[in-house]
Design a protein around this motif. Structure first.
Motif, PDB file in Angstrom:
ATOM      1  N   PRO A 100      89.409 -16.114  92.097  1.00 26.87           N
ATOM      2  CA  PRO A 100      88.941 -17.465  91.765  1.00 26.87           C
ATOM      3  C   PRO A 100      87.567 -17.763  92.380  1.00 26.87           C
ATOM      4  CG  PRO A 100      91.213 -17.494  92.539  1.00 26.87           C
ATOM      5  CD  PRO A 100      90.686 -16.129  92.837  1.00 26.87           C
ATOM      6  N   ALA A 101      86.755 -18.490  91.649  1.00 29.52           N
ATOM      7  CA  ALA A 101      85.429 -18.869  92.147  1.00 29.52           C
ATOM      8  C   ALA A 101      85.537 -19.684  93.432  1.00 29.52           C
ATOM      9  CB  ALA A 101      84.679 -19.659  91.077  1.00 29.52           C
ATOM     10  N   LYS A 102      86.604 -20.469  93.549  1.00 32.74           N
ATOM     11  CA  LYS A 102      86.799 -21.307  94.737  1.00 32.74           C
ATOM     12  C   LYS A 102      87.068 -20.482  95.992  1.00 32.74           C
ATOM     13  CE  LYS A 102      86.657 -25.312  92.517  1.00 32.74           C
ATOM     14  NZ  LYS A 102      85.548 -26.276  92.711  1.00 32.74           N
TER      15      LYS A 102
ATOM     16  N   ILE B  72      84.140 -13.101  89.588  1.00 36.99           N
ATOM     17  CA  ILE B  72      84.433 -14.489  89.965  1.00 36.99           C
ATOM     18  C   ILE B  72      84.708 -15.303  88.700  1.00 36.99           C
ATOM     19  CG2 ILE B  72      83.561 -16.526  91.184  1.00 36.99           C
ATOM     20  CD1 ILE B  72      83.892 -14.101  92.974  1.00 36.99           C
ATOM     21  N   VAL B  73      85.841 -15.996  88.660  1.00 35.33           N
ATOM     22  CA  VAL B  73      86.229 -16.732  87.447  1.00 35.33           C
ATOM     23  C   VAL B  73      86.612 -18.176  87.769  1.00 35.33           C
ATOM     24  CG1 VAL B  73      87.005 -14.660  86.237  1.00 35.33           C
ATOM     25  CG2 VAL B  73      88.632 -15.952  87.638  1.00 35.33           C
ATOM     26  N   GLU B  74      86.476 -19.024  86.761  1.00 36.79           N
ATOM     27  CA  GLU B  74      86.845 -20.434  86.902  1.00 36.79           C
ATOM     28  C   GLU B  74      87.970 -20.853  85.959  1.00 36.79           C
ATOM     29  OE1 GLU B  74      83.252 -22.694  86.459  1.00 36.79           O
ATOM     30  OE2 GLU B  74      82.639 -22.327  88.539  1.00 36.79           O
ATOM     31  N   THR B  75      88.093 -20.163  84.823  1.00 40.70           N
ATOM     32  CA  THR B  75      89.126 -20.515  83.840  1.00 40.70           C
ATOM     33  C   THR B  75      89.840 -19.261  83.356  1.00 40.70           C
ATOM     34  OG1 THR B  75      87.705 -20.292  81.893  1.00 40.70           O
ATOM     35  CG2 THR B  75      87.672 -22.432  83.049  1.00 40.70           C
TER      36      THR B  75
ATOM     37  N   ASN C 230      92.781 -23.837  84.187  1.00 39.69           N
ATOM     38  CA  ASN C 230      91.806 -23.702  85.272  1.00 39.69           C
ATOM     39  C   ASN C 230      92.359 -22.770  86.348  1.00 39.69           C
ATOM     40  OD1 ASN C 230      89.877 -25.707  84.243  1.00 39.69           O
ATOM     41  ND2 ASN C 230      91.487 -27.184  84.702  1.00 39.69           N
TER      42      ASN C 230
ATOM     43  N   GLN D 258      92.810 -21.641  90.085  1.00 33.65           N
ATOM     44  CA  GLN D 258      92.821 -22.306  91.383  1.00 33.65           C
ATOM     45  C   GLN D 258      92.809 -21.293  92.531  1.00 33.65           C
ATOM     46  OE1 GLN D 258      95.599 -26.096  90.139  1.00 33.65           O
ATOM     47  NE2 GLN D 258      96.573 -24.120  90.323  1.00 33.65           N
TER      48      GLN D 258
ATOM     49  N   ASP E 201      87.763 -17.039  81.139  1.00 37.06           N
ATOM     50  CA  ASP E 201      86.915 -16.050  81.829  1.00 37.06           C
ATOM     51  C   ASP E 201      87.701 -14.768  82.073  1.00 37.06           C
ATOM     52  OD1 ASP E 201      84.894 -17.955  81.952  1.00 37.06           O
ATOM     53  OD2 ASP E 201      85.451 -18.619  83.963  1.00 37.06           O
TER      54      ASP E 201
END
Length: 347
Positions: free
Chosen positions: A273-275, A299-302, A241, A243, A305
């Motif tokens: 990171p998407a966050k 924008i990525v989450e993992t 994931n 972060q 991606d």
């Protein structure tokens, strides 16, 4: 009595109503020119930028006073305009960004080697932030990985020479955990890998490059090249994931500026990171090129991606190539019987 006050607060209707009154009071107390609507908008943007989050605002009054005073001096009209505020902010940066300019000059001359075009195996552009106290800026860093059969695991070259801080060392150990969790269910990993920040002559700290480091390692194992015109920031956990990290604005603009002085192709961009979506606060020049699709934000989450963006192939297929590479290392690492032992067996 100990009391802590947070200068960064969330934007709401109360803040939107109070902000013009705060500026009005500063103007009256410091005997400055009045602001027009565009100037009020720009000073509000500046306060949001200082907070580092598009949903928040930094209410340290001294920061506002400094910009307003300089804008007042620069203004040639009866009122301070938005252009005066923008110029004041730029002038403030120009007085303290000598180190940034020197680094960009070295990149342009080819003395700091960075690839912003094409694809390469085991190499990627990570992003770091230099903090000078009153000013910080982003700088791309060339991260490389070499792999070969063995049992040493991931060797962090910076750590071997005491240039790796504890958080960076932790990030590298997490990469080992990810590899074992992802690929070692059927056979033991027989991997020796060295990873480093090329041309880094100062201590490396933080885990914001761990996603980039992981991609460099996986690329080296799989022999799949990755795009050099897309830089990566973000930390990765043991399960892949992505972060959130700090310094998003500085990192994006740092890579953008390097691309502009080396060769701006219109394909370059940054993976974040998407966050960190709320932390993407960029200068007008960058925003204009993003709108014109000359620069790109992904924008990525993992980590999957990231793999698909940087390699152009599906993550599942990529992981199969990594697995095959690790199997080849395992086979090569098996002890071959010596000629003497073979003769004994025959007898």
């Amino acid at each position: 009595i100990k009391a802590e006050f947070d200068p960064v607060i969330k934007i709401n209707s109360e803040i939107l109503e109070a902000f013009p009154k705060i500026i009005k009071k500063i103007v009256e107390e410091k005997k400055l020119k009045e602001l027009d609507a565009s100037a009020l908008s720009e000073i509000f943007k500046f306060a949001v930028y200082k907070s580092g989050n598009k949903n928040k605002i930094n209410v340290v009054v001294q920061n506002l006073i400094d910009v307003l005073r300089e804008a007042d001096v620069l203004s040639k009209d009866e009122v301070i305009t938005g252009e005066d505020i923008r110029r004041a902010v730029k002038e403030k940066i120009l007085r303290v960004n000598l180190v940034e300019e020197k680094i960009r000059e070295l990149v342009k001359e080819g003395k700091i080697i960075l690839d912003t075009e094409g694809e390469k195996i085991g190499q990627i552009n990570g992003l770091s932030v230099y903090d000078l106290g009153d000013y910080s800026f982003g700088k791309p860093s060339r991260i490389t990985a070499n792999v070969f059969p063995g049992s040493k695991g991931i060797v962090n070259i910076e750590k071997e020479i005491d240039m790796s801080g504890p958080i960076h060392s932790k990030g590298v150990l997490i990469l080992s955990s990810y590899l074992y969790n992802k690929y070692s269910s059927d056979f033991p990993l027989q991997l020796s890998c060295t990873i480093t920040f090329e041309q880094a002559y100062e201590p490396v700290e933080g885990d914001s490059a761990s996603a980039a480091e992981l991609i460099a390692i996986l690329s080296a194992i799989s022999k799949v090249p990755v795009k050099q015109y897309i830089a990566v920031t973000g930390s990765v956990d043991q399960f892949g994931n992505i972060q959130p990290v700090g310094g998003i604005k500085e990192k994006i603009e740092g890579f953008y500026k390097v691309c502009k002085i080396v060769n701006f192709t219109g394909k370059q961009g940054v993976i974040v990171p998407a966050k960190n979506f709320d932390n993407i606060l960029l200068d007008e020049e960058v925003l204009e090129d993003i709108k014109a699709r000359k620069f790109h934000i992904y924008i990525v989450e993992t980590i999957d991606d990231v793999i698909e963006i940087l390699t152009g192939i599906k993550a599942e297929r990529f992981h199969k190539k990594v697995l095959q590479g690790l199997k080849d290392f395992y086979e090569k690492s098996k002890e071959k019987p010596s000629k003497k032992s073979q003769k004994k067996k025959k007898k």
